[in-house]
Structure formats: structure tokens, C-alpha cells
Design a protein around this motif. Structure first.
Motif, PDB file in Angstrom:
ATOM      1  N   VAL A   1      35.546  70.535  73.214  1.00 12.73           N
ATOM      2  CA  VAL A   1      36.875  69.744  73.551  1.00 12.73           C
ATOM      3  C   VAL A   1      37.471  69.412  72.151  1.00 12.73           C
ATOM      4  CG1 VAL A   1      37.671  67.707  74.353  1.00 12.73           C
ATOM      5  CG2 VAL A   1      35.813  68.735  75.691  1.00 12.73           C
ATOM      6  N   ARG A   2      38.781  69.569  72.187  1.00 12.66           N
ATOM      7  CA  ARG A   2      39.571  69.164  70.869  1.00 12.66           C
ATOM      8  C   ARG A   2      39.415  67.799  70.594  1.00 12.66           C
ATOM      9  NH1 ARG A   2      45.677  71.319  70.248  1.00 12.66           N
ATOM     10  NH2 ARG A   2      45.415  70.196  68.226  1.00 12.66           N
ATOM     11  N   PRO A   3      39.393  67.357  69.521  1.00 14.16           N
ATOM     12  CA  PRO A   3      39.238  65.876  69.126  1.00 14.16           C
ATOM     13  C   PRO A   3      40.517  65.103  69.573  1.00 14.16           C
ATOM     14  CG  PRO A   3      38.382  66.916  67.370  1.00 14.16           C
ATOM     15  CD  PRO A   3      39.082  67.972  68.051  1.00 14.16           C
ATOM     16  N   GLU A   4      41.718  65.646  69.337  1.00 11.60           N
ATOM     17  CA  GLU A   4      42.789  65.250  70.032  1.00 11.60           C
ATOM     18  C   GLU A   4      42.981  64.863  71.338  1.00 11.60           C
ATOM     19  OE1 GLU A   4      42.627  67.786  67.955  1.00 11.60           O
ATOM     20  OE2 GLU A   4      44.125  67.720  66.291  1.00 11.60           O
ATOM     21  N   ALA A   5      42.209  65.667  71.987  1.00  9.94           N
ATOM     22  CA  ALA A   5      42.226  65.766  73.627  1.00  9.94           C
ATOM     23  C   ALA A   5      41.182  64.742  74.207  1.00  9.94           C
ATOM     24  CB  ALA A   5      42.230  67.165  74.072  1.00  9.94           C
ATOM     25  N   GLY A   6      40.489  64.130  73.507  1.00 13.71           N
ATOM     26  CA  GLY A   6      39.503  63.271  73.984  1.00 13.71           C
ATOM     27  C   GLY A   6      40.067  61.993  74.911  1.00 13.71           C
ATOM     28  N   ARG A   7      41.290  61.436  74.768  1.00 11.75           N
ATOM     29  CA  ARG A   7      41.665  60.687  75.238  1.00 11.75           C
ATOM     30  C   ARG A   7      42.232  61.131  76.943  1.00 11.75           C
ATOM     31  NH1 ARG A   7      47.061  57.000  73.465  1.00 11.75           N
ATOM     32  NH2 ARG A   7      46.770  55.491  75.390  1.00 11.75           N
ATOM     33  N   ILE A   8      42.811  62.422  76.639  1.00 12.47           N
ATOM     34  CA  ILE A   8      43.167  62.990  78.070  1.00 12.47           C
ATOM     35  C   ILE A   8      41.788  63.419  78.802  1.00 12.47           C
ATOM     36  CG2 ILE A   8      44.333  64.898  78.987  1.00 12.47           C
ATOM     37  CD1 ILE A   8      45.970  64.925  76.585  1.00 12.47           C
ATOM     38  N   VAL A   9      40.988  63.994  78.366  1.00 14.22           N
ATOM     39  CA  VAL A   9      39.650  64.558  78.852  1.00 14.22           C
ATOM     40  C   VAL A   9      39.127  63.118  79.599  1.00 14.22           C
ATOM     41  CG1 VAL A   9      37.584  65.422  78.803  1.00 14.22           C
ATOM     42  CG2 VAL A   9      39.574  66.315  77.646  1.00 14.22           C
ATOM     43  N   THR A  10      38.802  62.102  78.638  1.00 19.83           N
ATOM     44  CA  THR A  10      38.285  60.987  79.344  1.00 19.83           C
ATOM     45  C   THR A  10      38.972  60.355  80.492  1.00 19.83           C
ATOM     46  OG1 THR A  10      37.393  60.479  77.163  1.00 19.83           O
ATOM     47  CG2 THR A  10      37.478  58.682  78.729  1.00 19.83           C
ATOM     48  N   GLU A  11      40.283  60.363  80.448  1.00 22.39           N
ATOM     49  CA  GLU A  11      41.065  59.755  81.585  1.00 22.39           C
ATOM     50  C   GLU A  11      40.878  60.810  82.764  1.00 22.39           C
ATOM     51  OE1 GLU A  11      43.587  57.391  83.897  1.00 22.39           O
ATOM     52  OE2 GLU A  11      42.716  57.179  82.005  1.00 22.39           O
ATOM     53  N   ALA A  12      40.960  61.846  82.642  1.00 18.90           N
ATOM     54  CA  ALA A  12      40.895  62.936  83.746  1.00 18.90           C
ATOM     55  C   ALA A  12      39.476  62.700  84.377  1.00 18.90           C
ATOM     56  CB  ALA A  12      41.018  64.383  83.277  1.00 18.90           C
ATOM     57  N   LEU A  13      38.435  62.643  83.674  1.00 15.84           N
ATOM     58  CA  LEU A  13      37.084  62.554  84.120  1.00 15.84           C
ATOM     59  C   LEU A  13      36.993  60.966  84.959  1.00 15.84           C
ATOM     60  CD1 LEU A  13      35.023  64.131  81.457  1.00 15.84           C
ATOM     61  CD2 LEU A  13      35.948  65.098  83.441  1.00 15.84           C
ATOM     62  N   HIS A  14      37.527  60.049  84.279  1.00 14.83           N
ATOM     63  CA  HIS A  14      37.556  58.684  84.820  1.00 14.83           C
ATOM     64  C   HIS A  14      38.033  58.581  86.242  1.00 14.83           C
ATOM     65  CE1 HIS A  14      37.138  54.383  84.920  1.00 14.83           C
ATOM     66  NE2 HIS A  14      38.516  54.410  85.293  1.00 14.83           N
ATOM     67  N   ARG A  15      39.176  59.398  86.490  1.00 13.20           N
ATOM     68  CA  ARG A  15      40.092  59.482  87.641  1.00 13.20           C
ATOM     69  C   ARG A  15      39.351  59.947  88.589  1.00 13.20           C
ATOM     70  NH1 ARG A  15      46.291  60.854  86.486  1.00 13.20           N
ATOM     71  NH2 ARG A  15      46.796  59.132  85.104  1.00 13.20           N
ATOM     72  N   ARG A  16      38.109  60.937  88.089  1.00 10.72           N
ATOM     73  CA  ARG A  16      37.065  61.625  89.057  1.00 10.72           C
ATOM     74  C   ARG A  16      36.055  61.171  89.560  1.00 10.72           C
ATOM     75  NH1 ARG A  16      41.171  64.713  87.210  1.00 10.72           N
ATOM     76  NH2 ARG A  16      42.214  66.217  88.683  1.00 10.72           N
ATOM     77  N   ASN A  17      35.761  59.956  88.813  1.00 10.21           N
ATOM     78  CA  ASN A  17      34.456  59.072  88.634  1.00 10.21           C
ATOM     79  C   ASN A  17      33.374  60.183  88.168  1.00 10.21           C
ATOM     80  OD1 ASN A  17      35.364  56.737  89.965  1.00 10.21           O
ATOM     81  ND2 ASN A  17      35.175  57.866  92.157  1.00 10.21           N
ATOM     82  N   LEU A  18      33.496  60.802  87.197  1.00  7.97           N
ATOM     83  CA  LEU A  18      32.609  61.794  86.373  1.00  7.97           C
ATOM     84  C   LEU A  18      32.101  61.014  85.261  1.00  7.97           C
ATOM     85  CD1 LEU A  18      34.121  65.153  86.828  1.00  7.97           C
ATOM     86  CD2 LEU A  18      32.496  64.353  88.033  1.00  7.97           C
ATOM     87  N   VAL A  19      32.781  59.971  84.825  1.00 10.98           N
ATOM     88  CA  VAL A  19      32.295  59.167  83.702  1.00 10.98           C
ATOM     89  C   VAL A  19      32.246  57.513  84.080  1.00 10.98           C
ATOM     90  CG1 VAL A  19      33.075  60.775  81.861  1.00 10.98           C
ATOM     91  CG2 VAL A  19      34.512  59.279  82.421  1.00 10.98           C
TER      92      VAL A  19
END
Length: 924
Positions: A906-924
Motif C-alpha cells: 500500500v502506498r504511504p500516501e494512500a494509507g488514509r484512504i485505505v484505512t477509511e475504506a476498511l473502516h467502512r466495512r468493519n475490517l479494522v
């Protein structure tokens, strides 16, 4: 007789005080009347003044008009103080009258006959009426009677006092009006706004009418005031003869306070009117500073132009010399230094703001004198000169200056562009000539001839006269001063009074036009909203077909760099700066910021281990959060003098024997012997990084790490184990193996605080020796900006930058350093300019991440990086499907190749987007 002496002295003294009060009132009005006459003569002669449009005419016009209409009247007012002389005379009269009453006897035995004879005048009628009566001597409360009579008379006279004070205040206000009118006429002429000659003539005629009316009004009041003062002794004598009952103390105090309130009102009204004159003097001094800054800006632009033209002349001279046979010198190097229009404008605005802070008051209390007595309505108005001028510097004034600087910059850049073009022509000609010896001379001649033609043509288009910056900055200054004066008048007079004063008889018509225009706009807005709501309702119930939206000609899928509005290309930076901000683990402890607690925990674990206790450590943190940097500095500071074995997992290790082989190779142990026994032979520190690469989320994929956890428990007294792993992998290992139970210390290096991230960046930047400049964020809603300014929420550009950078990087060092370099706007003159990191809209790219993508991203986070076969095994999917999923995320720029191993991360700049996407699906 004591009563006779006391009354005679009191009567003579009060008569003298009244004469002095009347003389002071008459002298104050005569001085103001003479001042109005002088100003009126100057006002008549100001008709021919009109701005020619340049700085000199504007400055000369201001100096000429201000001298006779502002500075000399202000000097006269300050010297003679006619506006406050009457107030001081009233105050002195009241104090002296009180002193005279206190000198009277409190009780004086006297008969009415003697008292009437003593008073005389009207008392003779009482003598004839009494026919010899009133011979009995009775006590007379002389002091109390006269004190009460004076207090009653003073309150009764307060109406005349107030009318005279009002007249003086109106005279001062009328003395200021001609300067305002002439000033605005001059500014309008330079600014190029409409100036109605009929309104100018009508305004001057109206001023003369108001002056004549004030003179007649003051003449009547002055006569009444003199008559009142002349009758004062007789009125006091009648009160004494009638032995009028004195006022009760509370009533006396009430009347005294009533007059004091009125006196305070008159004083405040005169001070508020005088503050308008003081404000005008401040503006006059401010205008001188503004004109000087405008001349400085013009000189700066002229110097820049001279340098550019000099470089152009040098190129022409070189080309002419070369064609004349003088071919020894090299092509003239670039020497002119251009300053951008934005920088010129920033300096112009900054200097105007500095002059405003130095010369204008924060606030002033003003009033339009209309009332002789205090009323219930609030008459005082507070204007904020400094804030109003800063607001006036924006809008049309700023646009005029910006347009001037942009035109100048475009002209200078055109000259430089032709110089560079001629340089390229000459260079190409010389290179081509060197490759063709036969036709080389001819090619060189043609090239230099063409280049000379280019620069000569540019020289003809660049006359020696400077660009019209002078007139443009004069217009900008005039617009700022004009808008400021209008804003002050509106704040002091109100909108309608301002229009009436500005346009005379046309004010009512203009007000009606403004009202009709506003009504027409409101009606149009209401019709459009009603029509659209009606059509929406019909479409909703099915009576009209729904609106169809035309497809866009081109629709693009969201990409990370496009969403974040950053350029993925590496910025062109000095080599030293690239070295300082390279994306690599920190090795110099100076750059390890905000890790004091983590370093202390490692030192504590070392001390415990050296005492023979087991103290394994696991270090948690996201990729790029600084785990490796922390271990680098700990190795040199905390573990110096202790044998250290440091390595990282580069491949998946599924079986215990693979773990043994890996450790034996890293520690230099003999192969084939039990690793636990060999590790217990001598103390050492073993640091294992990137533990997330040592397993795979499959059946039997955790056996190797389960064995490693048992090995850590078995060798913890002799080996200080330190493992690093990301938080997603640690959460998985804890659920699968209870991996965290094997460690005594758990260090969370996930995020750092905002100040720590800021300090880490500034420490690196300061070592570069370059200055730093933060561009302000783009202007938003003016109403919101005004509310923020009113609430004091306008932050510093640097603070707002780091707030935004911290939010976008989520406190991760690597992301912050990469974003810092991507937000560099330019490097000029040793100054690094940073553009504001606008908050990106992640919704377009979040909408394109479906559930399958989320599971893939989650698996990659748990393993650090994955290849297509590893992803297929972890998610039990076809390898072709895994390759397709990775390519899709790679195209969205959410993934990038892992530099130290195979697979994608995962690109470091994309960490915020990936975290938000996983949070919306209760994966984190």
C-alpha cells in the motif's frame, strides 16, 4: 451689616463670572465662524482640481487641498480650541459659582425691609406694597437658598447651553465636509469612477446653505444666552427676597447629577466630532505613506525593466559584434532577475497593511451632531479605521495593482523569452555548423542573423518608457483611499445620510433605483425557485418525465494523485535538500524526533535483560512510521557494547526448520545443532524486522511463527529479542497464536504528535540553509472568512499548513515527508515556497473501492506486501483473479511495488484512504 457685604460681593462676583462666560461663548463662535469663512473661500477655489491619473498629480492634489482644507483648519482648531473653550467655560463657571455660594453665611438675621432695600431694583415694588411692614428681623438661610436657586437656574439654562454646544459641534462638522468632498472628487478623478459635476455643485451649494442656517441659528441662541446671563443676579435676588424654601439634599443632588450628565453628553459630542478631524489627519499621513510606497514599487519595477532591457541590449551588442568578426566572447549569460507579479503584489499589500497599522487607530468614536440634550437612542457610533482600510485594500484596489504587476511581468517575460529563443537559435546554428564544415560558415551567419532579427524586433517593441505601472498604482491607491473614506462615512452617517451628502438632490432617486434593483433581483430569484420546485413536483408524481442528464464526453476513474491534486513527479530540488528529505530510515539521532518514551522503554528492557531477566520487546507501527529509524538509533545509543544481530524477514517461512535455518544463518550458528541450545550459550541482542513477511494467512502458514514464539520464551534470559511488525499483522497473529503473550514490552510507534512531526520536518529543512515561505490557503466564502476574522480564528499560514499535512499523513513520517516534497511550489532566491495542502475529496476513489478490493487491501496490510500467487493462496482465489485485483488497485495508485522484496504494498500516501475504506466495512 454682614448680609449687605456678603450679597454685594456675591452679586458683583456672579455678574463678572457671567460676563466672562458670555465672552468665552461669543469668542468660540466667532473663531469657528471665521474658520468657516476661510474654508468656504478655499472650497470655492477647489472646483478646478482634478486628478490627471498619475502618482504625482494625486500626491500634489492631496498636498494642495489638504493644506487649506485640512491642515490649516486643524492647526487653528488646536491653537484656539474654540470647540472646547465653551465647555471649559461652563465647567469653570459652575465650579466658581459653587465656591461663591460656600463663602456666603449660612444663617443671616435680617428683616424683609432691609433685605428688599439691599436687593433694590424690583424690590422697590415690594417696599411700596409693604407700607412699612416687614421690620421684624428673621434668620435668613442665605447659602442654602442661593445654592438651590443656582441649581434650578443651571438646569433651566441647560437647554441654551446644549444648543450652543450643538452649534459649535455642527460648525466643526461643517468645517470637515469640504475636505471630504474635495478629497473624494480628486480620488474619483484618479480612480476613473464616475464623478457627477452637477452633484458636486449641488453639494457645495447645500454646504453654503447649511452654514448660513447655522449662523442664523447661533445668532438667536447667542442673544438668548446673553439675556439669560444678564438677568441672573436679579433672579437670584428674587429667590432670596422670597425666602424660597431650599431644595432637599436628595433633590439638590439629583438636579446636580442631571446637569452633569448633560455636560458629559456635550463634551463627548464635541470630542466625537473632533475625532473625525483627527481621523482625517491620520488618513492624510497614511496617504503620504501610500504614495511613497507606490513610488517605491514603481522604482522597483523600473529597475527590473532596466536590467531586462540591459540584458537585451547586451545580446544585441554581442550578435552585432559576432557578425562584425569579433567572435572570441561567449554568449552573454542571463543576468536579469525577475520578480513575479504575485511577489510584487504581496509586497504592495504588506506595506499598505504596515502603514495602516502605524498610522490608523484601531477604533474611534464618532457622532453626527443632531441633538442638544441626551436622548434614549444611542447616538455614538464606533468606526474601525484600520480594519476598514485593510478591507478597502482588497477588491477593486487589489485588482488594479495585480493587473499592473501582471502586465509588467508579461512584458518582462516576453523580453527574456526572446533572449532565450535567440540563445537557442545561436546554439543550434553553432552545433549544426560544427557538424557541416563546408556550409558551416553560412549556417552560422544565417543563425546569428535570425537571432539578431528576433532581439532587434523585441527591442523595437520595448521602448525605454516604463510600463504604465505609475498610473495603475495611483489608481489602486486612489481606490483604496476612496473606498475607505466611503466606508467611514457610511459607518458614521448611515447609508441614506451618506447618499444624501454625496449626491445632494439625486440621493432619493439613487436610493429608489437601488431599492427597485434589489426588488427585481429578489423577484427573479423567487420565480426561478418556484418554477424549479413546481417542475420537480410534477416529475415526482409522474406528470412530467424526469430530467435526463447528458453523459460527459469523457469519464475518468479516480486516481490517488488526481484526487489529492499532487504531481507524482519528483520536484526539482537542490541535491542537499534531496539528501535531507530522502525516504530512508534515520541513522542520525538528531533526526529522531518524538521517540523519547520508546527509547527509554528499550533502555529499560536492556537493563532488565542484563540482570538475567527475560524482557522480549515487540515494536508495533505502520509502514513508514519510523520503526527502523528507532532501531537504528537504539543500536548506536542503547545497545552499544552489546553483541547485536540484526536482520529482517525477506521471504515466507512456514515450518520450524526454516526458522532454525534462518536464525542460524543470521547469527552464524553451526547448522544441524539445536538452535535453542546454541542461542543460550552466550548473550546477544537479536533484532528481527518486518515480521509480517514471515507467514502467510493459509492453513499451516503460521507454524513457523508459532515455533518462533516458543523459542523466544525458551531463550529469553540469554537473548534480548526485539521484533518489529505492523499493527494489522500483529492483530492477526494475536488472534491466531496469541503472539503478544511472548513479549514483556509492547512499544506502539504507530503515530507521532503534530508538533513532533512538524519538528522532524523543520529540523531537516533548517539544515538546508534555505528560507521557508508558506502560501496562504485559497480564499473561500467571504462571509465565512469574515466570521473567522471576527471570531479571531484566522490562523498562521504555517500552522494551517502543518495541521493539514498532519491530517493527510495520519502522523506517519514517511507519508509526511513524501507529501512535504510534493507540496513544494517553487525554489527562488534561496526561498522554498510551500503551497497549501488542500483537503482532498476522497469520495470519488472510495466509491470505486468495492468489497473485493477492500479484502485485497486488508490482506496486503496484514502481510506487508503480497505477490499474486501469495494473494491467491491467502484469499483462496484464482491466481489470474488475484493478478487482476492487484492491477486494478495499482492503476488507482493505491499500491506500489515493494522496493525491498517481491510483491506490491500500500502506498504511504494512500494509507488514509485505505484505512477509511476498511473502516467502512468493519475490517479494522
Amino acid at each position: 451689616m454682614p448680609v449687605v457685604d456678603a450679597w454685594q460681593r456675591f452679586r458683583e462676583a456672579i455678574t463678572e463670572r457671567n460676563r466672562m462666560l458670555g465672552a468665552e461663548a461669543a469668542r468660540a463662535w466667532l473663531d469657528l465662524d471665521a474658520l468657516l469663512t476661510t474654508i468656504g473661500d478655499a472650497y470655492e477655489g477647489a472646483e478646478t482640481l482634478n486628478g490627471a491619473g498619475d502618482l504625482k498629480s494625486l500626491a500634489d492634489g492631496f498636498a494642495q487641498t489638504a493644506l487649506v482644507l485640512l491642515e490649516e483648519p486643524a492647526a487653528g482648531l488646536r491653537l484656539h480650541k474654540p470647540d472646547t473653550r465653551f465647555i471649559r467655560a461652563l465647567e469653570d463657571w459652575a465650579a466658581q459659582a459653587s465656591d461663591l455660594v460656600r463663602m456666603l453665611p449660612a444663617d443671616a438675621p435680617v428683616s424683609s425691609r432691609d433685605l428688599a432695600a439691599l436687593i433694590g431694583g424690583d424690590a422697590s415694588r415690594w417696599l411700596r406694597w409693604s407700607k412699612g411692614k416687614g421690620a421684624a428681623v428673621r434668620p435668613l438661610r442665605m447659602r442654602e437658598i442661593l445654592q438651590s436657586a443656582l441649581t434650578r437656574r443651571l438646569n433651566a439654562r441647560s437647554r441654551l447651553d446644549g444648543e450652543l454646544a450643538l452649534g459649535l459641534a455642527r460648525a466643526v462638522a461643517l468645517a470637515i465636509q469640504p475636505w471630504h468632498a474635495v478629497e473624494q472628487r480628486l480620488l474619483r478623478g484618479v480612480a476613473g469612477t464616475t464623478s457627477d459635476d452637477a452633484a458636486w455643485i449641488a453639494g457645495r451649494r447645500q454646504w453654503r446653505k447649511e452654514v448660513a442656517a447655522l449662523r442664523a441659528w447661533m445668532q438667536v441662541r447667542a442673544q438668548r444666552f446673553e439675556a439669560w446671563l444678564a438677568g441672573e443676579p436679579a433672579a437670584l435676588g428674587r429667590a432670596l427676597l422670597a425666602r424660597k424654601r431650599p431644595l432637599r439634599p436628595e433633590r439638590l443632588e439629583s438636579l446636580t447629577q442631571r446637569y452633569e450628565r448633560r455636560f458629559a453628553f456635550w463634551s463627548r459630542q464635541l470630542r466625537a466630532v473632533a475625532s473625525v478631524l483627527d481621523s482625517d489627519l491620520d488618513v492624510h499621513r497614511l496617504a503620504a505613506g501610500v504614495f511613497q510606497e507606490a513610488r517605491s514599487a514603481v522604482e522597483s519595477v523600473s529597475e527590473e525593466r532596466e536590467a531586462v532591457v540591459a540584458e537585451l541590449d547586451a545580446v544585441i551588442a554581442w550578435l552585432e559584434a559576432w557578425r562584425g568578426g569579433q567572435r572570441g566572447a561567449a554568449f552573454p549569460p542571463a543576468s536579469a532577475r525577475l520578480i513575479s507579479s504575485d511577489d510584487h503584489l504581496a509586497v504592495w499589500q504588506r506595506e499598505l497593511a504596515a502603514h495602516a497599522r502605524d498610522r490608523l487607530a484601531e477604533s474611534r468614536e464618532t457622532v453626527e451632531p443632531k441633538h442638544a440634550q441626551p436622548g434614549r437612542r444611542r447616538q455614538w457610533k464606533i468606526v474601525q479605521p484600520r480594519q476598514l482600510f485593510l478591507q478597502a485594500c482588497g477588491g477593486a484596489s487589489r485588482r488594479a495593482a495585480a493587473q499592473a504587476f501582471r502586465e509588467t511581468e508579461a512584458l518582462h517575460r516576453a523580453i527574456i523569452r526572446e533572449i532565450e529563443r535567440s540563445r537557442e537559435v545561436v546554439r543550434f546554428a553553432m552545433e549544426t555548423a560544427a557538424q557541416d564544415p563546408e556550409a558551416g560558415e553560412r549556417i552560422a551567419d544565417e543563425g546569428t542573423a535570425n537571432a539578431l532579427s528576433l532581439v532587434r524586433e523585441q527591442r523595437l517593441q520595448s521602448p525605454d518608457t516604463p510600463a504604465p505601472t505609475d498610473r495603475a498604482l495611483a489608481r489602486s491607491a486612489a481606490l483604496a483611499l476612496l473606498q475607505y473614506q466611503i466606508s467611514v462615512d457610511k459607518g458614521r452617517l448611515g447609508l441614506w445620510s451618506h447618499l444624501a451628502r454625496e449626491s445632494g438632490q439625486n440621493a432619493f432617486g439613487r436610493g429608489l433605483r437601488l431599492l427597485f434593483q434589489g426588488t427585481r433581483i429578489a423577484a427573479g430569484w423567487t420565480w426561478e425557485r418556484t418554477r424549479s420546485s413546481y417542475q420537480f413536483l410534477l416529475a415526482r408524481i409522474g406528470w412530467l418525465p424526469g430530467a435526463t442528464r447528458a453523459p460527459k464526453p469523457v469519464e475518468r476513474s479516480a486516481r490517488l494523485d488526481a484526487v489529492m491534486a499532487i504531481d507524482s513527479a519528483a520536484p526539482d530540488l537542490p541535491m542537499l535538500y534531496q539528501r535531507l528529505f530522502r525516504i530512508a530510515p534515520v541513522e542520525d539521532p538528531r533526526f529522531l524526533i518524538g521517540r523519547d518514551a520508546e527509547m527509554a522503554a528499550l533502555a529499560e528492557a536492556r537493563d532488565l535483560w542484563m540482570r538475567g531477566k527475560s524482557a522480549p520487546v515487540i515494536l508495533l507501527g505502520a509502514r513508514g512510521s519510523g520503526k527502523t529509524s528507532l532501531l537504528n538509533c537504539a543500536e548506536s545509543l542503547v545497545f552499544s557494547g552489546v553483541p547485536v544481530v540484526r536482520t529482517h524477514f525477506a521471504e515466507r517461512l512456514y515450518r520450524p526448520e526454516e526458522i532454525d535455518a534462518f536464525l542460524a544463518g543470521a547469527c552464524g550458528l553451526p547448522q544441524g545443532l539445536p538452535v535453542a541450545d546454541e542461542l543460550n550459550r552466550e548473550p546477544r541482542v537479536i533484532i528481527l524486522e518486518e515480521t509480517e513477511r514471515a507467514y502467510l494467512r493459509t492453513m499451516d502458514g503460521f507454524d513457523g511463527l508459532a515455533y518462533l514464539a516458543d523459542l523466544i520464551q525458551a531463550t529469553g534470559r540469554r537473548v534480548l529479542w526485539i521484533l518489529s511488525v505492523n499493527q494489522h499483522a500483529f492483530a492477526l497473529l494475536n488472534r491466531a497464536l496469541r503472539f503478544g503473550d511472548a513479549f514483556l514490552y509492547r512499544i506502539n510507534a504507530v503515530h507521532v504528535a503534530r508538533e513532533q512531526l512538524r519538528n522532524a520536518i523543520l529540523v531537516r529543512h533548517n539544515l538546508s540553509g534555505m528560507r521557508l515561505s508558506f502560501l496562504p490557503p485559497p480564499a473561500g466564502d467571504p462571509r465565512l472568512e469574515q466570521a473567522r476574522q471576527w471570531l479571531g480564528l484566522q490562523g498562521d499560514a504555517q500552522d494551517m499548513f502543518f495541521d493539514a499535512l498532519y491530517g493527510q499523513s495520519e502522523g506517519v513520517f514517511r507519508s509526511a515527508l513524501q507529501l512535504w516534497q510534493k507540496y513544494i511550489d517553487r525554489v527562488e532566491g534561496g526561498v522554498l515556497s510551500m503551497r497549501f495542502p488542500l483537503e482532498p475529496d476522497f469520495e470519488p476513489i472510495l466509491r470505486e473501492i468495492h468489497d473485493g478490493d477492500a479484502f485485497v487491501l486488508h490482506a496486503i496490510l496484514e502481510h506487508g506486501s503480497l505477490t499474486a500467487p501469495e494473494l491467491a493462496a491467502a484469499l483462496e482465489m484464482r491466481e489470474s483473479a488475484a493478478e487482476s485485483a492487484l492491477e486494478r488497485l495499482l492503476a488507482r495508485e493505491l499500491l506500489e511495488p515493494e522496493p525491498a522484496a517481491a510483491g506490491l504494498r500500500v502506498r504511504p500516501e494512500a494509507g488514509r484512504i485505505v484505512t477509511e475504506a476498511l473502516h467502512r466495512r468493519n475490517l479494522v
